[in-house]
Design a protein around this motif. Structure first.
Motif, PDB file in Angstrom:
ATOM      1  N   ALA A  41       0.808  -1.226   0.000  1.00 33.31           N
ATOM      2  CA  ALA A  41       0.000   0.000   0.000  1.00 33.31           C
ATOM      3  C   ALA A  41       0.841   1.277   0.000  1.00 33.31           C
ATOM      4  O   ALA A  41       0.335   2.352   0.338  1.00 33.31           O
TER       5      ALA A  41
ATOM      6  N   HIS B  10      -8.141   5.071  -4.520  1.00 31.26           N
ATOM      7  CA  HIS B  10      -8.847   3.848  -4.900  1.00 31.26           C
ATOM      8  C   HIS B  10      -9.990   4.227  -5.833  1.00 31.26           C
ATOM      9  O   HIS B  10     -10.614   5.278  -5.653  1.00 31.26           O
ATOM     10  N   ARG B  36       2.413   0.948 -14.136  1.00 28.76           N
ATOM     11  CA  ARG B  36       1.448   0.049 -13.507  1.00 28.76           C
ATOM     12  C   ARG B  36       2.201  -1.124 -12.902  1.00 28.76           C
ATOM     13  O   ARG B  36       3.242  -1.565 -13.439  1.00 28.76           O
ATOM     14  N   THR B  86      -7.240  -3.438 -14.652  1.00 28.95           N
ATOM     15  CA  THR B  86      -7.247  -3.519 -13.198  1.00 28.95           C
ATOM     16  C   THR B  86      -5.802  -3.654 -12.737  1.00 28.95           C
ATOM     17  O   THR B  86      -5.097  -4.577 -13.148  1.00 28.95           O
ATOM     18  N   SER B  87      -5.355  -2.731 -11.904  1.00 26.60           N
ATOM     19  CA  SER B  87      -3.951  -2.695 -11.536  1.00 26.60           C
ATOM     20  C   SER B  87      -3.743  -1.634 -10.459  1.00 26.60           C
ATOM     21  O   SER B  87      -4.665  -0.924 -10.069  1.00 26.60           O
ATOM     22  N   VAL B  88      -2.498  -1.547 -10.004  1.00 24.93           N
ATOM     23  CA  VAL B  88      -2.090  -0.432  -9.162  1.00 24.93           C
ATOM     24  C   VAL B  88      -1.231   0.481 -10.026  1.00 24.93           C
ATOM     25  O   VAL B  88      -0.261   0.030 -10.640  1.00 24.93           O
ATOM     26  N   ARG B 106      -5.141   2.392  -6.692  1.00 24.47           N
ATOM     27  CA  ARG B 106      -5.627   1.033  -6.968  1.00 24.47           C
ATOM     28  C   ARG B 106      -6.903   1.141  -7.773  1.00 24.47           C
ATOM     29  O   ARG B 106      -7.909   1.655  -7.273  1.00 24.47           O
ATOM     30  N   THR B 108      -9.848  -0.782  -9.978  1.00 20.92           N
ATOM     31  CA  THR B 108     -10.524  -2.046 -10.259  1.00 20.92           C
ATOM     32  C   THR B 108     -11.566  -1.803 -11.328  1.00 20.92           C
ATOM     33  O   THR B 108     -12.428  -0.913 -11.174  1.00 20.92           O
TER      34      THR B 108
END
Lengths: 112, 110
Positions: A41, B10, B36, B86-88, B106, B108
């Motif tokens: 995180a 998010h 990413r 979908t990833s960070v 983040r 989604t």
């Protein structure tokens, strides 16, 4: 084609022992290398770097070794501590490109 | 610390919708990047910018566009979001020794 490879997805080490994380690269034009540490995180944070004119750079418990002929670098952590548990990424760059290519990461777990 | 802020932290969005992620830096750095992070792939470069209105593609640019109208802001747009996106997502700027990263977004796509 993966230009920077970290072939060990995970590594477990006892507290106080040495952790050795490895990284291989294929592009001989890369001349600057870095290691980043990433906690869950959070964004990756810079750990240590090395230029291709050197074969070793040390910063406290962290030492990076570069073997240009083998296109291989490694990060040594001595002694390992539980707080070192994280994902470690190596990255490589070519002068003037201002872009870094990252490896897939190695998850280090230091056991207390 | 380059003072990099990513927003939102998010987001959940539906397939086919456009999505824009924002990166804001306070250090007046010239170079900014979008990466990413995915399991088994590490960090992959999507797009980068070397100045206002100057951008270029990275390794995985398909389906993404970027804009940089001010030095401090670098926007990443998913034109029509897909589940594979979908990833960070991490923004970065070039500091004295390499990159400084933001805390990530983040995303989604459902």
């Amino acid at each position: 084609d993966q230009q920077v490879k970290q072939n060990s997805p995970s590594l477990s080490v006892q507290e106080g022992r040495i952790s050795i994380l490895n990284c291989d690269y294929t592009n001989s034009m890369f001349d600057y290398f870095l290691w980043y540490k990433k906690y869950p995180a959070e964004g990756p944070t810079f750990l240590i770097s090395i230029s291709s004119i050197k074969d070793k750079n040390e910063d406290g418990r962290f030492t990076v070794f570069l073997n240009k002929s083998a296109k291989h670098l490694s990060l040594h952590i001595v002694p390992s501590q539980p707080g070192d548990s994280a994902v470690y990424f190596c990255a490589a760059s070519r002068s003037g490109t201002y872009k870094y290519i990252f490896g897939t990461g190695t998850r280090l777990k230091v056991l207390a | 610390d380059a003072g990099i802020t990513q927003s939102p932290r998010h987001k959940v969005t539906e397939t086919g919708t456009p999505v824009t992620l924002r990166c804001h830096q306070t250090e007046n750095h010239r170079y900014m990047y979008w990466y990413r992070q995915d399991p088994g792939h590490g960090l992959r470069l999507i797009h980068y910018s070397y100045g206002v209105k100057d951008t270029d593609k990275g390794e995985v640019s398909d389906g993404y566009s970027v804009s940089r109208s001010k030095t401090e802001d670098f926007l990443l747009t998913l034109e029509s979001a897909t589940s594979s996106q979908t990833s960070v997502y991490f923004c970065a700027t070039t500091g004295t020794s390499g990159y400084t990263f933001g805390s990530g977004t983040r995303l989604t796509v459902v």
